[in-house]
Design an enzyme around this catalytic site. Structure first.
Site, PDB file in Angstrom:
ATOM      1  N   PRO A   1       0.794  -1.227   0.000  1.00  0.00           N
ATOM      2  CA  PRO A   1       0.000   0.000   0.000  1.00  0.00           C
ATOM      3  C   PRO A   1       0.828   1.280   0.000  1.00  0.00           C
ATOM      4  CG  PRO A   1      -0.133  -1.130   2.109  1.00  0.00           C
ATOM      5  CD  PRO A   1       0.520  -2.075   1.157  1.00  0.00           C
ATOM      6  N   ASN A   2       0.300   2.234  -0.731  1.00  0.00           N
ATOM      7  CA  ASN A   2       0.816   3.608  -0.839  1.00  0.00           C
ATOM      8  C   ASN A   2       2.052   3.718  -1.728  1.00  0.00           C
ATOM      9  OD1 ASN A   2      -1.167   4.807   0.952  1.00  0.00           O
ATOM     10  ND2 ASN A   2      -0.130   3.660   2.562  1.00  0.00           N
TER      11      ASN A   2
ATOM     12  N   ARG B   1       4.760  10.975  -2.600  1.00  0.00           N
ATOM     13  CA  ARG B   1       4.490  11.075  -1.161  1.00  0.00           C
ATOM     14  C   ARG B   1       5.803  11.168  -0.391  1.00  0.00           C
ATOM     15  NH1 ARG B   1       3.693   5.697   2.536  1.00  0.00           N
ATOM     16  NH2 ARG B   1       5.078   4.411   1.306  1.00  0.00           N
TER      17      ARG B   1
ATOM     18  N   TYR C   1      10.991   8.855   1.040  1.00  0.00           N
ATOM     19  CA  TYR C   1      10.952   7.790   0.026  1.00  0.00           C
ATOM     20  C   TYR C   1      11.614   8.186  -1.297  1.00  0.00           C
ATOM     21  CZ  TYR C   1       7.684   5.704   3.319  1.00  0.00           C
ATOM     22  OH  TYR C   1       7.119   5.168   4.457  1.00  0.00           O
TER      23      TYR C   1
ATOM     24  N   ASN D   1       8.276  -5.426  -1.219  1.00  0.00           N
ATOM     25  CA  ASN D   1       8.155  -4.338  -0.255  1.00  0.00           C
ATOM     26  C   ASN D   1       6.678  -4.276   0.120  1.00  0.00           C
ATOM     27  OD1 ASN D   1       7.922  -2.038   1.226  1.00  0.00           O
ATOM     28  ND2 ASN D   1       9.054  -0.718  -0.194  1.00  0.00           N
TER      29      ASN D   1
ATOM     30  N   HIS E   1       4.405  -4.838   8.787  1.00  0.00           N
ATOM     31  CA  HIS E   1       4.363  -4.785  10.250  1.00  0.00           C
ATOM     32  C   HIS E   1       3.087  -5.389  10.829  1.00  0.00           C
ATOM     33  CE1 HIS E   1       7.433  -1.986   9.059  1.00  0.00           C
ATOM     34  NE2 HIS E   1       6.551  -1.153   8.552  1.00  0.00           N
TER      35      HIS E   1
ATOM     36  N   ASP F   1       2.234 -15.994   5.779  1.00  0.00           N
ATOM     37  CA  ASP F   1       1.783 -17.365   5.478  1.00  0.00           C
ATOM     38  C   ASP F   1       1.857 -17.643   3.981  1.00  0.00           C
ATOM     39  OD1 ASP F   1       1.299 -17.893   8.136  1.00  0.00           O
ATOM     40  OD2 ASP F   1      -0.880 -17.741   8.002  1.00  0.00           O
TER      41      ASP F   1
ATOM     42  N   GLU G   1      13.189  -9.125   1.099  1.00  0.00           N
ATOM     43  CA  GLU G   1      12.326  -8.037   1.608  1.00  0.00           C
ATOM     44  C   GLU G   1      13.076  -6.719   1.445  1.00  0.00           C
ATOM     45  OE1 GLU G   1      11.498  -8.733   5.735  1.00  0.00           O
ATOM     46  OE2 GLU G   1      10.603  -6.749   6.036  1.00  0.00           O
TER      47      GLU G   1
ATOM     48  N   HIS H   1      12.910  -2.417   2.006  1.00  0.00           N
ATOM     49  CA  HIS H   1      12.297  -1.169   2.468  1.00  0.00           C
ATOM     50  C   HIS H   1      13.150  -0.013   1.992  1.00  0.00           C
ATOM     51  CE1 HIS H   1       9.505  -3.449   4.722  1.00  0.00           C
ATOM     52  NE2 HIS H   1      10.509  -4.150   5.225  1.00  0.00           N
TER      53      HIS H   1
ATOM     54  N   ARG I   1      13.087   4.910  12.291  1.00  0.00           N
ATOM     55  CA  ARG I   1      11.756   5.519  12.319  1.00  0.00           C
ATOM     56  C   ARG I   1      10.956   5.023  13.536  1.00  0.00           C
ATOM     57  NH1 ARG I   1       9.254   5.013   6.505  1.00  0.00           N
ATOM     58  NH2 ARG I   1       7.852   6.585   7.406  1.00  0.00           N
TER      59      ARG I   1
ATOM     60  N   ARG J   1       7.539   0.350  13.221  1.00  0.00           N
ATOM     61  CA  ARG J   1       8.113  -0.103  11.942  1.00  0.00           C
ATOM     62  C   ARG J   1       9.313  -1.043  12.151  1.00  0.00           C
ATOM     63  NH1 ARG J   1       5.573   3.376   8.179  1.00  0.00           N
ATOM     64  NH2 ARG J   1       5.088   5.374   9.141  1.00  0.00           N
TER      65      ARG J   1
HETATM   66  C1  DHK Z   1       7.170   1.636   3.035  1.00  0.00           C
HETATM   67  C2  DHK Z   1       6.030   1.929   3.709  1.00  0.00           C
HETATM   68  O1  DHK Z   1       4.928   2.306   3.060  1.00  0.00           O
HETATM   69  C3  DHK Z   1       5.973   1.910   5.186  1.00  0.00           C
HETATM   70  O2  DHK Z   1       4.700   1.566   5.664  1.00  0.00           O
HETATM   71  C4  DHK Z   1       7.027   1.011   5.789  1.00  0.00           C
HETATM   72  C5  DHK Z   1       8.364   1.090   3.708  1.00  0.00           C
HETATM   73  C6  DHK Z   1       8.388   1.326   5.193  1.00  0.00           C
HETATM   74  C7  DHK Z   1       9.639   1.517   2.991  1.00  0.00           C
HETATM   75  O3  DHK Z   1      10.539   2.099   3.586  1.00  0.00           O
HETATM   76  O4  DHK Z   1       9.746   1.228   1.791  1.00  0.00           O
HETATM   77  O5  DHK Z   1       7.049   1.160   7.189  1.00  0.00           O
END
Ligand code: DHK
Length: 147
Positions: free
Chosen positions: A11-12, A19, A24, A74, A80, A87, A98, A100, A107, A111
């Site tokens: 998500p996001n 954002r 990021y 990611n 979290h 699963d 994985e 991030h 942070r 997290r």
């Molecule tokens: C991306 C997110 O959207 C956060 O919810 C995670 C992760 C961190 C990132 O650093 O790519 O906590």
């Protein structure tokens, strides 16, 4: 035969580049895909997908059981919270890396815990979008070594 790597984003991350660029960065998921294609080893290809929905990510992990040799994931905030994604990854037989983008350990404390880390062969944090390239390289290397 071409071996597929599945790059999954939670998500996001569709807003990557827009954002909180101070956290990021300014690059987008299209940049991630372009950069990852540049580091693919011979005989490998990739798909990059993003969803804001946990069930969709789970369905893509199930699909990867049949179509992919490895997963770079990611999971965004589902990292979290989601035992269900853990699963699903446990039902996938290839390597999982994985990623991030931010250094989650610098942070908020919520997290700092990842369910996905219980499954992942490797965890890359805080390298910006270069973490995805490192993940793709590692999958290519692990799959090649495994034959
Ligand atoms: C991306 C997110 O959207 C956060 O919810 C995670 C992760 C961190 C990132 O650093 O790519 O906590």
């Amino acid at each position: 035969m071409t071996r597929m790597i599945s790059i999954l984003n939670g998500p996001n991350l569709n807003l990557l580049g827009k954002r909180q660029p101070q956290i990021y960065g300014a690059e987008t998921l299209a940049d991630v895909e372009w950069n990852c294609r540049a580091v693919l080893a011979e005989g490998f290809d990739l798909t990059l997908r993003q969803s804001n929905h946990e069930g969709q990510i789970i369905d893509w992990i199930h699909e990867a059981r049949e179509t992919a040799c490895g997963i770079v994931i990611n999971p965004g905030a589902f990292t979290h919270t989601s035992i269900a994604i853990l699963d699903a990854l446990n039902a996938f037989e290839g390597p999982v890396i994985e990623v991030h983008i931010s250094n989650v350990h610098k942070r908020e404390s919520f997290r700092h815990h990842s369910y996905v880390s219980l499954r992942a062969e490797g965890v890359i944090v805080g390298l910006g979008i270069e973490g995805y390239e490192a993940g793709v390289r590692r999958i290519c290397s692990l799959v090649t070594k495994a034959g």
